[in-house]
Structures are given as structure tokens and as C-alpha cells.
Design an enzyme around this catalytic site. Structure first.
Site, PDB file in Angstrom:
ATOM      1  N   SER A 117       1.548   6.283  -9.051  1.00 29.06           N
ATOM      2  CA  SER A 117       2.094   7.089  -7.977  1.00 29.06           C
ATOM      3  C   SER A 117       3.317   7.911  -8.388  1.00 29.06           C
ATOM      4  O   SER A 117       3.243   8.720  -9.297  1.00 29.06           O
ATOM      5  CB  SER A 117       2.407   6.187  -6.793  1.00 29.06           C
ATOM      6  OG  SER A 117       2.735   6.966  -5.678  1.00 29.06           O
ATOM      7  N   HIS A 118       4.452   7.630  -7.748  1.00 27.15           N
ATOM      8  CA  HIS A 118       5.642   8.447  -7.981  1.00 27.15           C
ATOM      9  C   HIS A 118       6.426   7.979  -9.202  1.00 27.15           C
ATOM     10  O   HIS A 118       7.462   8.565  -9.518  1.00 27.15           O
ATOM     11  CB  HIS A 118       6.536   8.365  -6.744  1.00 27.15           C
ATOM     12  CG  HIS A 118       6.883   6.949  -6.395  1.00 27.15           C
ATOM     13  ND1 HIS A 118       5.961   6.101  -5.816  1.00 27.15           N
ATOM     14  CD2 HIS A 118       7.996   6.221  -6.590  1.00 27.15           C
ATOM     15  CE1 HIS A 118       6.516   4.912  -5.656  1.00 27.15           C
ATOM     16  NE2 HIS A 118       7.760   4.965  -6.117  1.00 27.15           N
ATOM     17  N   LYS A 130      -5.453   0.188  -8.897  1.00 28.99           N
ATOM     18  CA  LYS A 130      -5.671  -0.516  -7.630  1.00 28.99           C
ATOM     19  C   LYS A 130      -7.100  -0.313  -7.169  1.00 28.99           C
ATOM     20  O   LYS A 130      -7.770   0.641  -7.582  1.00 28.99           O
ATOM     21  CB  LYS A 130      -4.677  -0.074  -6.573  1.00 28.99           C
ATOM     22  CG  LYS A 130      -4.877   1.309  -6.036  1.00 28.99           C
ATOM     23  CD  LYS A 130      -3.965   1.507  -4.823  1.00 28.99           C
ATOM     24  CE  LYS A 130      -4.202   2.857  -4.209  1.00 28.99           C
ATOM     25  NZ  LYS A 130      -3.557   3.028  -2.928  1.00 28.99           N
ATOM     26  N   ASP A 281       3.622  13.864  -4.580  1.00 25.03           N
ATOM     27  CA  ASP A 281       4.014  12.981  -5.682  1.00 25.03           C
ATOM     28  C   ASP A 281       2.925  12.873  -6.753  1.00 25.03           C
ATOM     29  O   ASP A 281       1.944  13.610  -6.731  1.00 25.03           O
ATOM     30  CB  ASP A 281       4.396  11.594  -5.144  1.00 25.03           C
ATOM     31  CG  ASP A 281       3.195  10.793  -4.695  1.00 25.03           C
ATOM     32  OD1 ASP A 281       2.190  11.400  -4.276  1.00 25.03           O
ATOM     33  OD2 ASP A 281       3.249   9.546  -4.762  1.00 25.03           O
ATOM     34  N   ASP A 283       0.391  10.977  -7.394  1.00 26.11           N
ATOM     35  CA  ASP A 283      -1.016  10.853  -7.000  1.00 26.11           C
ATOM     36  C   ASP A 283      -1.311  11.599  -5.695  1.00 26.11           C
ATOM     37  O   ASP A 283      -2.369  11.405  -5.091  1.00 26.11           O
ATOM     38  CB  ASP A 283      -1.433   9.389  -6.910  1.00 26.11           C
ATOM     39  CG  ASP A 283      -0.597   8.596  -5.914  1.00 26.11           C
ATOM     40  OD1 ASP A 283       0.541   9.012  -5.604  1.00 26.11           O
ATOM     41  OD2 ASP A 283      -1.083   7.554  -5.424  1.00 26.11           O
ATOM     42  N   ASP A 285      -0.315  11.480  -2.644  1.00 27.31           N
ATOM     43  CA  ASP A 285      -0.411  10.890  -1.311  1.00 27.31           C
ATOM     44  C   ASP A 285       0.883  11.050  -0.522  1.00 27.31           C
ATOM     45  O   ASP A 285       0.891  10.967   0.696  1.00 27.31           O
ATOM     46  CB  ASP A 285      -0.865   9.416  -1.355  1.00 27.31           C
ATOM     47  CG  ASP A 285       0.012   8.525  -2.205  1.00 27.31           C
ATOM     48  OD1 ASP A 285       0.928   9.037  -2.883  1.00 27.31           O
ATOM     49  OD2 ASP A 285      -0.235   7.298  -2.216  1.00 27.31           O
ATOM     50  N   ARG A 286       2.005  11.289  -1.224  1.00 24.15           N
ATOM     51  CA  ARG A 286       3.266  11.497  -0.501  1.00 24.15           C
ATOM     52  C   ARG A 286       3.506  12.969  -0.250  1.00 24.15           C
ATOM     53  O   ARG A 286       2.972  13.818  -0.961  1.00 24.15           O
ATOM     54  CB  ARG A 286       4.440  10.972  -1.329  1.00 24.15           C
ATOM     55  CG  ARG A 286       4.389   9.493  -1.560  1.00 24.15           C
ATOM     56  CD  ARG A 286       5.644   9.032  -2.263  1.00 24.15           C
ATOM     57  NE  ARG A 286       5.568   7.601  -2.464  1.00 24.15           N
ATOM     58  CZ  ARG A 286       6.607   6.800  -2.573  1.00 24.15           C
ATOM     59  NH1 ARG A 286       7.829   7.298  -2.514  1.00 24.15           N
ATOM     60  NH2 ARG A 286       6.449   5.510  -2.739  1.00 24.15           N
ATOM     61  N   THR A 348       5.697  -2.809   5.013  1.00 22.58           N
ATOM     62  CA  THR A 348       5.648  -1.684   4.090  1.00 22.58           C
ATOM     63  C   THR A 348       4.369  -1.715   3.256  1.00 22.58           C
ATOM     64  O   THR A 348       3.977  -2.764   2.759  1.00 22.58           O
ATOM     65  CB  THR A 348       6.881  -1.759   3.163  1.00 22.58           C
ATOM     66  OG1 THR A 348       8.043  -1.564   3.968  1.00 22.58           O
ATOM     67  CG2 THR A 348       6.829  -0.710   2.079  1.00 22.58           C
ATOM     68  N   GLU A 368       8.564   5.753   5.965  1.00 22.32           N
ATOM     69  CA  GLU A 368       9.794   6.494   5.660  1.00 22.32           C
ATOM     70  C   GLU A 368       9.802   7.030   4.232  1.00 22.32           C
ATOM     71  O   GLU A 368      10.588   7.901   3.898  1.00 22.32           O
ATOM     72  CB  GLU A 368      11.023   5.628   5.908  1.00 22.32           C
ATOM     73  CG  GLU A 368      11.032   4.248   5.239  1.00 22.32           C
ATOM     74  CD  GLU A 368      10.996   4.244   3.741  1.00 22.32           C
ATOM     75  OE1 GLU A 368      11.728   5.053   3.146  1.00 22.32           O
ATOM     76  OE2 GLU A 368      10.243   3.433   3.175  1.00 22.32           O
ATOM     77  N   SER A 369       8.936   6.468   3.384  1.00 22.10           N
ATOM     78  CA  SER A 369       8.915   6.813   1.963  1.00 22.10           C
ATOM     79  C   SER A 369       8.070   8.062   1.708  1.00 22.10           C
ATOM     80  O   SER A 369       7.333   8.121   0.746  1.00 22.10           O
ATOM     81  CB  SER A 369       8.378   5.630   1.172  1.00 22.10           C
ATOM     82  OG  SER A 369       7.136   5.200   1.713  1.00 22.10           O
ATOM     83  N   LYS A 380      -2.365   7.548   2.670  1.00 23.81           N
ATOM     84  CA  LYS A 380      -1.513   8.646   3.081  1.00 23.81           C
ATOM     85  C   LYS A 380      -1.951   9.884   2.300  1.00 23.81           C
ATOM     86  O   LYS A 380      -2.611   9.769   1.279  1.00 23.81           O
ATOM     87  CB  LYS A 380      -0.045   8.309   2.877  1.00 23.81           C
ATOM     88  CG  LYS A 380       0.343   7.831   1.493  1.00 23.81           C
ATOM     89  CD  LYS A 380       1.775   7.325   1.503  1.00 23.81           C
ATOM     90  CE  LYS A 380       2.237   6.925   0.103  1.00 23.81           C
ATOM     91  NZ  LYS A 380       2.065   5.489  -0.128  1.00 23.81           N
ATOM     92  N   ARG A 500      16.137  -2.012  -1.577  1.00 30.90           N
ATOM     93  CA  ARG A 500      16.135  -0.875  -0.664  1.00 30.90           C
ATOM     94  C   ARG A 500      16.906  -1.261   0.597  1.00 30.90           C
ATOM     95  O   ARG A 500      16.642  -2.311   1.189  1.00 30.90           O
ATOM     96  CB  ARG A 500      14.713  -0.480  -0.278  1.00 30.90           C
ATOM     97  CG  ARG A 500      13.822  -0.152  -1.464  1.00 30.90           C
ATOM     98  CD  ARG A 500      12.684   0.781  -1.049  1.00 30.90           C
ATOM     99  NE  ARG A 500      11.620   0.852  -2.036  1.00 30.90           N
ATOM    100  CZ  ARG A 500      11.679   1.542  -3.168  1.00 30.90           C
ATOM    101  NH1 ARG A 500      12.780   2.212  -3.493  1.00 30.90           N
ATOM    102  NH2 ARG A 500      10.653   1.566  -3.997  1.00 30.90           N
TER     103      ARG A 500
HETATM  104  C1  VG1 Z   1       7.079   2.045  -1.933  1.00 25.46           C
HETATM  105  C2  VG1 Z   1       7.354   2.530  -0.524  1.00 25.46           C
HETATM  106  C3  VG1 Z   1       6.181   2.202   0.379  1.00 25.46           C
HETATM  107  C4  VG1 Z   1       4.904   2.808  -0.212  1.00 25.46           C
HETATM  108  C5  VG1 Z   1       4.713   2.315  -1.641  1.00 25.46           C
HETATM  109  C6  VG1 Z   1       3.535   2.971  -2.320  1.00 25.46           C
HETATM  110  O1  VG1 Z   1       6.931   0.643  -1.940  1.00 25.46           O
HETATM  111  O2  VG1 Z   1       8.533   1.958  -0.030  1.00 25.46           O
HETATM  112  O3  VG1 Z   1       6.446   2.699   1.657  1.00 25.46           O
HETATM  113  O4  VG1 Z   1       3.784   2.446   0.558  1.00 25.46           O
HETATM  114  O5  VG1 Z   1       5.870   2.627  -2.406  1.00 25.46           O
HETATM  115  O6  VG1 Z   1       3.658   4.366  -2.314  1.00 25.46           O
HETATM  116  P1  VG1 Z   1       8.132  -0.345  -2.380  1.00 25.46           P
HETATM  117  O7  VG1 Z   1       7.542  -1.722  -2.322  1.00 25.46           O
HETATM  118  O8  VG1 Z   1       8.554   0.098  -3.746  1.00 25.46           O
HETATM  119  O9  VG1 Z   1       9.217  -0.107  -1.389  1.00 25.46           O
HETATM  120  V1  VG1 Z   1       2.906   5.276  -3.536  1.00 25.46           V
HETATM  121  O10 VG1 Z   1       3.039   6.886  -3.172  1.00 25.46           O
HETATM  122  O11 VG1 Z   1       3.923   4.738  -4.803  1.00 25.46           O
HETATM  123  O12 VG1 Z   1       1.401   4.638  -3.655  1.00 25.46           O
HETATM  124 CO    CO Z   2       1.904   8.035  -4.317  1.00 25.20          CO
END
Ligand code: VG1
Ligand code: CO
Length: 547
Positions: A117-118, A130, A281, A283, A285-286, A348, A368-369, A380, A500
Site C-alpha cells: 500500500s502506502h 493479502k 497511494d 495501491d 485505494d486511498r 480500523t 480517517e486514513s 476503499k 497513532r
Molecule cells: C492503516 C490505517 C487504516 C487502513 C490501513 C490499510 O492501518 O490506519 O485505516 O485501513 O492502514 O490501508 P494501521 O494499522 O497502520 O493504522 V492501506 O491503503 O495501507 O491498505
Molecule cells: Co493503500
């Protein structure tokens, strides 16, 4: 094709995180590491030694370093397992929302998504894997927990001795009994978008000279955004910047927030700023959405989309309900109340929205992320959010900023910020949380750092659909006026622990809506420090990222 049975061994730490298994690339490069996880997954899905006859698997990733190697290894294992078909995105590419769309449209039994992801990519960066189930959504905790337990006991995995498959041209090839179909990674997702939004209205907006700047952050969102925005909706060429997915995201951090997309923010605050800015981001999704000289907070974004959803073709019937992750601000709750629909509060991670969406209890979800989405897929969806905003701007004639200010006028402003303390030694972070949890029962009724605490708890969630229970999802400290501080440890990091701290205060007075956010939240920051003793525990004077 010959089936091969090769040795594996238990690896440390293949635990599920918030969103699958995420580790450094170097960890994934260990012999049999990825294979151990995939074997455990296939064993849980089909039964040990059982074949996946007749089933279709979707496979793709965000294109980061190691994507192609992992795809070839999984293709061989899927063939050894007897899958009828594997649908792979061209070049091994599928954004997370696109993978979800492909699973659903092609009625696959599930899909494997390769992404961190990010998180940064490249040989020194992160990698991830996943599994998403037949509804297109992230596997529930029940499955990820079982897969993890199985990773600890495997001694062998099954693969086959076939050569690498060609993934760059569309078309089908046989791998033993398995048909490997290389599909257009964009087509299914674009078709879903076409069915939801008023493309003619958005086309009209661009035709009238509306300017959008979409920063794909050198990640997988580029091809999707380009095909739809520039290819179909008439946005001028160059609307999507950094559109070419790079294996290392240009050495940057593909996380769409003001701290990691400073160029975009600067552009949106310049004198000749475009009308709207956006970013997605690693992948895709954000999403982050900006107006001219204005950053939209993700919690507000969810609330605005909910308030105006009936103006968009795909949601004309109204919303069944809304869901948000617990730390997400209560702006969506206020809108839901006004609409007369329920608002659910989940832990979350997107996997917790799946049952609510499948049961038809909610239509829109958000975190919120920088995550927003709906029942159109089970992830997302960054581009979806941008199109939703464009559709609203087109049909209301209001700017991005006006839409958000309308929300604040009607419901007050949920002043909101998240402070992240990254790369804390794990034991220190765990000690901080343990001591905070010990203090929890004594907090209610106390005045700490000048704040009268009404109640405090460790968030636990019972899924209303299947009754499954998730505990220890984050500590909440709530004041009488419903201001709150939430503290939890991240489940997606790969280096030490990340704390966080989420801060929220409701401001009904319009005259105070433009006070600097950090200033408005300073009393809550002091409260967080006093209850959790963040500085002494972490040795950090200030957060690494404030968003
Ligand atoms: C973070 C965010 C959460 C999100 C997750 C995956 O998780 O807070 O809201 O669903 O990333 O997003 P954590 O456990 O690090 O707070 V993505 O775009 O990385 O799949
Ligand atoms: Co992502």
C-alpha cells in the site's frame, strides 16, 4: 508440468496485520517465505492436500519491486493446486480496488493482492500480500488467523517446475491444467465507475475549463486515473501527474497526505492553483482531495459524500447506512443522523466493513486514513472518491471548499488531526499501551491536564452480522463535550512500532471554524501526553507525522 513438493519451515512473524502480511522486501526474498504463506492460505481455503478444482483466482499487485517474482511463484503454486483459471492483470498490475472489482465481476473464488500500500517500495522498501474472498473484500480475521497458525506448522509446499509466464500481452496461456488469463487491469474497474457516476456531467465540467491536478505518486493509480479522466472524461493530457507506476515509487513515500505530497499541496496553494487536487497511494485505494488553497480532511470527505450521495446516479436511491472506523471523526455520524440512517463504528481496517456491506446495511464507508469507498467493491477506492467529488462539483456548481464549508455550517466542524510516532522500539510502544490500559479504569471522572474525562475504554467490536468479536482495538478517552483522544498501535508498519494518536473536537461556532487546527487541538494533545506519557515512553519530543 511436474508437480514438485519442496521443503519449507516455520517463519517468524507471518501474523496478519491491519491489511495482510507486510514485511521488508528482504524478508520476502528468503527462500520459501512467500510460498510458506501461500501454501498455508491454500490449505485453509481448500483443505490440506485438496485441489481448487473449478475455481478462479485473481492475481495482481501494485507493481512495486518484487511484484513480478512473487506473481510467477504464485502462478506456479496455483497451477499445482489445480485452479481452473488465474486472472492476472497485464504486467502483473492490479490496483487494490480493481482487484476487488475483478473478483466480483468475474465471479472468482478470491484473489491475491501483492502490495504494501502506502509503504515505500524498492529493494530496501516493503512488500506485502493479502487474500480477498469471493465478495471482493479482505479476508476476515477468522481466515487470516487460521492461515497464520498454519504457517507455523508447514514442512512442505507444492509448486510445479514450469517456466515463467509472459504477462505483458493480453491473452490466455495454459500452465498445466490451469488457464492463465492476462486481462486488461483497467477495464473492469472503469466499467464499474461508468455505472456509478454521471460521466456526461463530469465531461461538461472539464469542457468548461475546470482544472484538476491528480498526483498518482508514481504508483499504480496512474493508469486507472489516466484512462478514465484523460481518456474518457476529456481532462487535458497531463491532468494525471507522476502517472507511470515505478517499482520504487521514485524513491518517495506513496502516501497521499499533506506531509508526503508537499508538491501537490504547494501547487494547490499557488496563485494559479487548479480547481481541484487529488492524490492516491501505492495501491490506489486511498485518496486525498484538495480544493484551491484548501485541504479536505478524510473524515469530512466521507461526511460530504454521504450528505450529497443522492445527487450521484449510483446512489440516487439514498443510503442504507454509513460506516466509519472508530478513530474517524464523527462528522459522518452527524450527517447520517440528519439523513435518518444508521452510522456504524468499526475497528480500523477495511475488512470490518465487509459484512455490513454484504448484508446491505451500509452503502458508504470511510476511514480517517484517507480511505473512502462504497458497496460498489469491497475495498476503499481512490479514483472512485475523486470521481464522486467531481460529480458533486459538476451537479451542485459548488467548489470543493464550498461543499466542505456547507457541511461545517450545517453540522459544525469536527476539528481533527492524527499524530504518528513512527519507528518506536516495539517493547517501548507496548509498554506505553500496557500502562495506559492499566490506568484506564481509573480515568473516568478525573480531571487531567485541565480536561474533565467523562469516560475511557478500550474499543471492542461485535460484528452485527456474524457476531464475531474483536477486542483491544484502541484506547478512547472522551470528554463531556464528546471531544476525544484515541490511541492505538499501527498494524501496517515494518519497522518497530508506530503509535497513532487521533484527536477530535467538535466546534459548533462558525466564527471558530478557521482557527488553526493544531491550536484548537492543543488541549487534547496535552491530555494525550498526560494520560499516556508519550514523551518519556518513546523518547520522542514530537510526532514524526502530523496530518
Ligand atoms: C492503516 C490505517 C487504516 C487502513 C490501513 C490499510 O492501518 O490506519 O485505516 O485501513 O492502514 O490501508 P494501521 O494499522 O497502520 O493504522 V492501506 O491503503 O495501507 O491498505
Ligand atoms: Co493503500
Amino acid at each position: 508440468m511436474n508437480i514438485q513438493t519442496l521443503p519449507t519451515r516455520p517463519f517468524e512473524g507471518q501474523q496478519p496485520g491491519t491489511s495482510g502480511l507486510r514485511k521488508k522486501v528482504t524478508v520476502f526474498q528468503q527462500p520459501a517465505y512467500l510460498e510458506n504463506f501461500v501454501q498455508a492460505l491454500f490449505d485453509e481455503l481448500h483443505g490440506p492436500g485438496q485441489q481448487a478444482r473449478g475455481q478462479a483466482l485473481v492475481l495482481g499487485g501494485d507493481g512495486r519491486f518484487h511484484n513480478r517474482v512473487a506473481i510467477q511463484a504464485i502462478l506456479r503454486m496455483a497451477a499445482a493446486r489445480g485452479y481452473a483459471r488465474v486472472l492476472v492483470g497485464q504486467g502483473g498490475i492490479l490496483s487494490t480496488p480493481a482487484a476487488s472489482a475483478v473478483i466480483r465481476r468475474h465471479r472468482a473464488s478470491g484473489g491475491i493482492i501483492l502490495s504494501a500500500s502506502h509503504n515505500p517500495g524498492g529493494p530496501e522498501g516493503d512488500f506485502g500480500i493479502k487474500y480477498n474472498t469471493a465478495n471482493g473484500g479482505p479476508a476476515p480475521e477468522r481466515l487470516t488467523g487460521a492461515v497464520y497458525r498454519r504457517t507455523l506448522s508447514l514442512s512442505h509446499y507444492q509448486t510445479c517446475d514450469a517456466p515463467d509466464m509472459a504477462l505483458d500481452a493480453l491473452g490466455s496461456q495454459a500452465l498445466g491444467e490451469t488457464l492463465v488469463e492476462v486481462i486488461d487491469p483497467v477495464a473492469d474497474h472503469a466499467a464499474v465507475m461508468r455505472g456509478l457516476f454521471d460521466f456526461d456531467a463530469i465531461r461538461g465540467l472539464f469542457a468548461r475549463g475546470f482544472r484538476l491536478h491528480y498526483d498518482a505518486m508514481w504508483a499504480v493509480g496512474g493508469p486507472y486515473a489516466r484512462a478514465v479522466l484523460e481518456g474518457e472524461l476529456g481532462a487535458p493530457a497531463g491532468t494525471v501527474a507522476h502517472a507511470m507506476p515505478l517499482e520504487d515509487f521514485g524513491g518517495l513515500h506513496p502516501d497521499p497526505n499533506p506531509a508526503n505530497a508537499p508538491e501537490l499541496v504547494e501547487r494547490m496553494f499557488a496563485a494559479d492553483a487548479p480547481d481541484m487536487g487529488a492524490a492516491s497511494d501505492g495501491d490506489a485505494d486511498r485518496n486525498m482531495v484538495l480544493g484551491r488553497g484548501f485541504v479536505v480532511s478524510p473524515s469530512d470527505s466521507l461526511a460530504v459524500l454521504a450528505a450529497h450521495a443522492h445527487r450521484v446516479p449510483g446512489y440516487r436511491q439514498g443510503l442504507a447506512g454509513v460506516a466509519r472506523s472508530m478513530p474517524t471523526s464523527t462528522a459522518a455520524d452527524r450527517v447520517a443522523r440528519a439523513l435518518g440512517v444508521p452510522c456504524h463504528e468499526t475497528p480500523t481496517g477495511w475488512k470490518f466493513f465487509g459484512n455490513l456491506l454484504d448484508a446491505g446495511q451500509v452503502t458508504l464507508c470511510g476511514e480517517e486514513s484517507y480511505g473512502t469507498g462504497s458497496n460498489h467493491v469491497r475495498e476503499k477506492d481512490g479514483l472512485w472518491a475523486v470521481l464522486f467529488w467531481l460529480n458533486l462539483v459538476a451537479v451542485t456548481g459548488q467548489s470543493v471548499e464550498q461543499l466542505v464549508r456547507g457541511l461545517w455550517r450545517e453540522h459544525g466542524r469536527c476539528v481533527y488531526s492524527r499524530h504518528d510516532y513512527e519507528a518506536i522500539p516495539t517493547e517501548r510502544a507496548e509498554r506505553l499501551m500496557a500502562q495506559l490500559r492499566e490506568r484506564l479504569p481509573t480515568l473516568a471522572g478525573q480531571t487531567i491536564a485541565g480536561q474533565a474525562i467523562a469516560w475511557a475504554d478500550d474499543f471492542a467490536y461485535t460484528d452485527p452480522v456474524d457476531g464475531s468479536r474483536s477486542e483491544h482495538q484502541g484506547v478512547r478517552v472522551v470528554l463531556a463535550d464528546s471531544s476525544r483522544v484515541v490511541l492505538r498501535l499501527s498494524g501496517t508498519g515494518t519497522e518497530g512500532a508506530t503509535l497513532r494518536v487521533y484527536l477530535e473536537r467538535h466546534e459548533p461556532d462558525p466564527a471558530r471554524h478557521d482557527l488553526p487546527v493544531q491550536q484548537a487541538l492543543a488541549p487534547l494533545v496535552a491530555l494525550a501526553e498526560a494520560v499516556a506519557r508519550i514523551r518519556p515512553h518513546t523518547g520522542m519530543e514530537r510526532p514524526s507525522v502530523t496530518s
